[in-house]
Structures are given as structure tokens and as C-alpha cells.
Design a protein around this motif. Structure first.
Motif, mmCIF file in Angstrom:
data_model
loop_
_atom_site.group_PDB
_atom_site.id
_atom_site.type_symbol
_atom_site.label_atom_id
_atom_site.label_comp_id
_atom_site.label_asym_id
_atom_site.label_seq_id
_atom_site.Cartn_x
_atom_site.Cartn_y
_atom_site.Cartn_z
ATOM 1 N N LYS A 74 11.189 11.696 12.506
ATOM 2 C CA LYS A 74 10.282 11.394 13.606
ATOM 3 C C LYS A 74 10.470 9.942 14.021
ATOM 4 C CE LYS A 74 5.984 9.857 11.450
ATOM 5 N NZ LYS A 74 4.557 10.114 11.361
ATOM 6 N N GLU A 75 10.056 9.660 15.240
ATOM 7 C CA GLU A 75 10.106 8.293 15.755
ATOM 8 C C GLU A 75 8.732 7.647 15.628
ATOM 9 O OE1 GLU A 75 13.501 8.189 19.248
ATOM 10 O OE2 GLU A 75 11.419 7.855 19.778
ATOM 11 N N ILE A 76 8.753 6.361 15.352
ATOM 12 C CA ILE A 76 7.528 5.574 15.309
ATOM 13 C C ILE A 76 7.735 4.345 16.187
ATOM 14 C CG2 ILE A 76 5.997 4.170 13.882
ATOM 15 C CD1 ILE A 76 6.766 5.983 11.506
ATOM 16 N N LYS A 77 6.828 4.132 17.103
ATOM 17 C CA LYS A 77 6.832 2.919 17.928
ATOM 18 C C LYS A 77 5.980 1.883 17.206
ATOM 19 C CE LYS A 77 7.547 0.815 21.927
ATOM 20 N NZ LYS A 77 8.842 0.511 22.469
ATOM 21 N N VAL A 78 6.554 0.733 16.932
ATOM 22 C CA VAL A 78 5.852 -0.319 16.197
ATOM 23 C C VAL A 78 4.796 -0.946 17.108
ATOM 24 C CG1 VAL A 78 6.077 -2.529 15.004
ATOM 25 C CG2 VAL A 78 7.848 -0.775 14.730
ATOM 26 N N THR A 79 3.553 -0.895 16.629
ATOM 27 C CA THR A 79 2.434 -1.452 17.382
ATOM 28 C C THR A 79 1.808 -2.608 16.603
ATOM 29 O OG1 THR A 79 0.879 0.110 16.397
ATOM 30 C CG2 THR A 79 1.942 0.785 18.465
ATOM 31 N N LYS A 80 0.845 -3.235 17.226
ATOM 32 C CA LYS A 80 0.226 -4.430 16.650
ATOM 33 C C LYS A 80 -0.344 -4.187 15.247
ATOM 34 C CE LYS A 80 -3.059 -8.053 17.773
ATOM 35 N NZ LYS A 80 -4.031 -8.558 18.736
ATOM 36 N N GLU A 81 -0.917 -2.998 15.005
ATOM 37 C CA GLU A 81 -1.512 -2.742 13.690
ATOM 38 C C GLU A 81 -0.487 -2.640 12.570
ATOM 39 O OE1 GLU A 81 -1.456 1.709 15.182
ATOM 40 O OE2 GLU A 81 -2.451 -0.017 16.045
ATOM 41 N N HIS A 82 0.782 -2.504 12.898
ATOM 42 C CA HIS A 82 1.846 -2.427 11.892
ATOM 43 C C HIS A 82 2.378 -3.806 11.496
ATOM 44 C CE1 HIS A 82 2.617 1.554 14.146
ATOM 45 N NE2 HIS A 82 1.863 1.802 13.097
ATOM 46 N N ILE A 83 2.002 -4.827 12.238
ATOM 47 C CA ILE A 83 2.572 -6.173 12.100
ATOM 48 C C ILE A 83 1.715 -7.025 11.161
ATOM 49 C CG2 ILE A 83 3.178 -8.268 13.393
ATOM 50 C CD1 ILE A 83 4.969 -5.841 13.997
ATOM 51 N N ASP A 84 2.385 -7.850 10.346
ATOM 52 C CA ASP A 84 1.665 -8.753 9.439
ATOM 53 C C ASP A 84 1.700 -10.188 9.954
ATOM 54 O OD1 ASP A 84 4.190 -9.756 8.798
ATOM 55 O OD2 ASP A 84 4.262 -8.799 6.834
ATOM 56 N N GLN A 85 1.228 -11.121 9.141
ATOM 57 C CA GLN A 85 1.166 -12.530 9.535
ATOM 58 C C GLN A 85 2.546 -13.150 9.742
ATOM 59 O OE1 GLN A 85 0.200 -11.305 6.598
ATOM 60 N NE2 GLN A 85 1.139 -12.501 4.972
ATOM 61 N N ASN A 86 3.594 -12.491 9.282
ATOM 62 C CA ASN A 86 4.963 -12.987 9.487
ATOM 63 C C ASN A 86 5.598 -12.407 10.745
ATOM 64 O OD1 ASN A 86 4.995 -14.560 7.090
ATOM 65 N ND2 ASN A 86 5.311 -12.690 5.910
ATOM 66 N N ASN A 87 4.813 -11.678 11.534
ATOM 67 C CA ASN A 87 5.246 -11.092 12.810
ATOM 68 C C ASN A 87 6.318 -10.024 12.676
ATOM 69 O OD1 ASN A 87 3.426 -12.488 14.512
ATOM 70 N ND2 ASN A 87 4.687 -14.324 14.295
ATOM 71 N N HIS A 88 6.333 -9.330 11.542
ATOM 72 C CA HIS A 88 7.214 -8.162 11.391
ATOM 73 C C HIS A 88 6.405 -7.039 10.745
ATOM 74 C CE1 HIS A 88 7.714 -8.998 7.084
ATOM 75 N NE2 HIS A 88 8.055 -10.243 7.388
ATOM 76 N N VAL A 89 7.013 -5.844 10.663
ATOM 77 C CA VAL A 89 6.302 -4.716 10.056
ATOM 78 C C VAL A 89 5.961 -5.063 8.615
ATOM 79 C CG1 VAL A 89 6.445 -2.282 9.379
ATOM 80 C CG2 VAL A 89 7.348 -3.007 11.595
ATOM 81 N N ASN A 90 4.714 -4.861 8.267
ATOM 82 C CA ASN A 90 4.225 -5.152 6.928
ATOM 83 C C ASN A 90 4.870 -4.202 5.920
ATOM 84 O OD1 ASN A 90 2.347 -4.884 4.577
ATOM 85 N ND2 ASN A 90 1.250 -6.457 5.719
ATOM 86 N N ASN A 91 5.268 -4.730 4.766
ATOM 87 C CA ASN A 91 5.909 -3.913 3.730
ATOM 88 C C ASN A 91 5.013 -2.759 3.283
ATOM 89 O OD1 ASN A 91 7.936 -5.767 3.950
ATOM 90 N ND2 ASN A 91 7.671 -6.640 1.918
ATOM 91 N N VAL A 92 3.720 -2.992 3.193
ATOM 92 C CA VAL A 92 2.789 -1.933 2.791
ATOM 93 C C VAL A 92 2.785 -0.802 3.817
ATOM 94 C CG1 VAL A 92 0.360 -1.421 2.288
ATOM 95 C CG2 VAL A 92 1.387 -3.536 1.455
ATOM 96 N N GLN A 93 3.018 -1.128 5.078
ATOM 97 C CA GLN A 93 3.072 -0.107 6.121
ATOM 98 C C GLN A 93 4.211 0.876 5.853
ATOM 99 O OE1 GLN A 93 0.905 0.396 8.897
ATOM 100 N NE2 GLN A 93 2.027 2.309 8.713
ATOM 101 N N TYR A 94 5.357 0.371 5.404
ATOM 102 C CA TYR A 94 6.476 1.266 5.083
ATOM 103 C C TYR A 94 6.103 2.227 3.956
ATOM 104 C CZ TYR A 94 9.696 -1.448 7.964
ATOM 105 O OH TYR A 94 10.333 -2.061 9.013
ATOM 106 N N VAL A 95 5.400 1.737 2.956
ATOM 107 C CA VAL A 95 4.965 2.588 1.846
ATOM 108 C C VAL A 95 4.052 3.703 2.386
ATOM 109 C CG1 VAL A 95 3.701 2.656 -0.341
ATOM 110 C CG2 VAL A 95 5.253 0.745 0.155
ATOM 111 N N HIS A 96 3.149 3.342 3.271
ATOM 112 C CA HIS A 96 2.271 4.337 3.890
ATOM 113 C C HIS A 96 3.096 5.376 4.648
ATOM 114 C CE1 HIS A 96 -1.066 6.077 6.110
ATOM 115 N NE2 HIS A 96 -0.373 5.864 7.210
ATOM 116 N N TRP A 97 4.072 4.931 5.423
ATOM 117 C CA TRP A 97 4.909 5.861 6.191
ATOM 118 C C TRP A 97 5.722 6.771 5.275
ATOM 119 C CZ3 TRP A 97 6.656 1.465 9.919
ATOM 120 C CH2 TRP A 97 5.749 1.358 10.985
ATOM 121 N N VAL A 98 6.191 6.257 4.147
ATOM 122 C CA VAL A 98 6.948 7.086 3.191
ATOM 123 C C VAL A 98 6.097 8.276 2.760
ATOM 124 C CG1 VAL A 98 7.832 7.154 0.818
ATOM 125 C CG2 VAL A 98 8.538 5.310 2.364
ATOM 126 N N GLU A 99 4.866 8.009 2.384
ATOM 127 C CA GLU A 99 3.988 9.099 1.954
ATOM 128 C C GLU A 99 3.636 10.010 3.123
ATOM 129 O OE1 GLU A 99 0.058 9.945 -0.734
ATOM 130 O OE2 GLU A 99 0.468 7.892 -0.141
#
Length: 127
Positions: A7-32
Motif C-alpha cells: 500500500k501507499e502512504i502519503k507522509v503527513t504532518k502527524e508522521h513527522i518528528d522534531q527532526n523534520n523526518h518520519v519518526n522512527n516509532v511511526q515506522y514500527v506502527h506501520w509495520v504492525e
């Protein structure tokens, strides 16, 4: 069983962390999340439609950063079972480059007995 689910995921503001990239924890959530989606998509074709998967072990490697507005293609597929453990790969691609690679181990739980269910090594081929 359709061995590859994606599936495709469009990266939105809620996926971004203080370093302005996708938060590592977000990837873990997507894996599950994608593992559950894949099972929901195919479980009716199995002998185990009421049973549930539980995550046992998780390994993830971050290769490149992904940013706001990027589109990620997520691919997942089960590998050959290892006894009672079911390995699953989840790969994240951005602009056709592998950006995150994950390997998880799952166990199937019998919904009635609440015990681990051992699957045959060929259970994926029977679907």
C-alpha cells in the motif's frame, strides 16, 4: 495467499518528528498495521480465520530519511515458518529506494485455547 501485500502512504504532518523526518516509532506502527491488514485480507482463505497473530520479535533498519509530502510504498510478505514462529518482511520504499527494512517474528494464537498454534512449513502453499 497473495504473498506480497502493499500500500501507499502519503507522509503527513502527524508522521513527522522534531527532526523534520518520519519518526522512527511511526515506522514500527506501520509495520504492525500492514501485517494486520495483510492478514485481514487473506485470513478467510486459511484454516485459521478466527486465530490471531502476536508480535514476538522485531528488527528494523533505517537506511534513509523520508520527509513531509513524500509518498512511501510499503510491501510486506511472509517468509517460510521457523517452527511456531512466522517471519514477515516489511519494506518501505520512497522514490523506488529502500528506506526502511524490517523483519518481524509472529506467533499464531488459537483464539479458543489462547495457546500458540504450530503451523506446518507448507501452510502458505495451501492457500
Amino acid at each position: 495467499m497473495s504473498l506480497i501485500y502493499q500500500k501507499e502512504i502519503k507522509v503527513t504532518k502527524e508522521h513527522i518528528d522534531q527532526n523534520n523526518h518520519v519518526n522512527n516509532v511511526q515506522y514500527v506502527h506501520w509495520v504492525e498495521e500492514i501485517a494486520v491488514e495483510h492478514w485481514d485480507f487473506v485470513k478467510h482463505k486459511t484454516e485459521y480465520p478466527e486465530d490471531i497473530w502476536m508480535l514476538l520479535d522485531h528488527h528494523i533498519q533505517y537506511k534513509k530519511q523520508v520527509y513531509l509530502g513524500d509518498t512511501i510504498m510499503v510491501k510486506t510478505y511472509p517468509k517460510v515458518p521457523e517452527g511456531a514462529k512466522q517471519p514477515r518482511k516489511v519494506e518501505f520504499y520512497c522514490n523506488d529506494q529502500l528506506v526502511v527494512d524490517s523483519l518481524t517474528l509472529w506467533i499464531l494464537i488459537d483464539v479458543e485455547t489462547q495457546k500458540i498454534k504450530r503451523l506446518g512449513n507448507d501452510w502458505l502453499e495451501k492457500i
